[in-house]
Design a protein around this motif. Structure first.
Motif, PDB file in Angstrom:
ATOM      1  N   ASP A  23       0.816  -1.017  -0.111  1.00  0.00           N
ATOM      2  CA  ASP A  23       0.057   0.005  -0.025  1.00  0.00           C
ATOM      3  C   ASP A  23       0.850   1.142   0.055  1.00  0.00           C
ATOM      4  OD1 ASP A  23       0.913  -0.620   2.567  1.00  0.00           O
ATOM      5  OD2 ASP A  23      -0.897   0.252   3.529  1.00  0.00           O
ATOM      6  N   TYR A  24       2.134   1.033  -0.116  1.00  0.00           N
ATOM      7  CA  TYR A  24       3.020   2.259  -0.500  1.00  0.00           C
ATOM      8  C   TYR A  24       2.769   3.303  -1.544  1.00  0.00           C
ATOM      9  CZ  TYR A  24       7.168   5.188  -0.892  1.00  0.00           C
ATOM     10  OH  TYR A  24       8.121   6.040  -1.030  1.00  0.00           O
ATOM     11  N   LYS A  25       2.553   4.496  -1.267  1.00  0.00           N
ATOM     12  CA  LYS A  25       2.335   5.708  -2.021  1.00  0.00           C
ATOM     13  C   LYS A  25       3.423   6.362  -2.133  1.00  0.00           C
ATOM     14  CE  LYS A  25      -2.404   5.545  -2.062  1.00  0.00           C
ATOM     15  NZ  LYS A  25      -2.672   4.360  -3.120  1.00  0.00           N
TER      16      LYS A  25
END
Length: 103
Positions: A53-55
């Motif tokens: 879920d890294y942005k």
């Protein structure tokens, strides 16, 4: 004796250039069908494995329209940098030779 050392130095330079070219070409010849990607893509894959879920913190300022344009810009940047470094080396070598002649 001075002439032979200058000649040996010339051969050494050509052998070094040949070795560098060989190191650059060898993977292309011996590793058939391999995909040579950049470190950016590998880092992105590693990050998404660890944290899906890294942005990213920011977006690129400019996205080239194609891979060819991106390669052109990258190689132009490398050529410009090499030109500047070569100019600086030549400038300082010329200054030191001029100083030696004056002494």
């Amino acid at each position: 004796m001075k002439q032979s050392s200058r000649s040996d130095r010339g051969w050494n330079n050509w052998l070094l250039i040949l070795a560098v070219v060989g190191l650059a070409v060898a993977p292309i010849i011996f590793v058939r069908g391999a995909e040579f990607g950049g470190s950016d893509g590998q880092a992105e894959q590693a990050i998404t494995k660890v944290k899906p879920d890294y942005k990213p913190w920011f977006q690129p300022v400019f996205n080239p329209p194609s891979g060819e344009i991106e390669s052109l810009l990258f190689s132009s940047q490398a050529a410009l940098g090499a030109g500047i470094i070569g100019y600086a080396i030549g400038l300082y070598r010329g200054r030191s030779e001029k100083q030696k002649r004056e002494e």
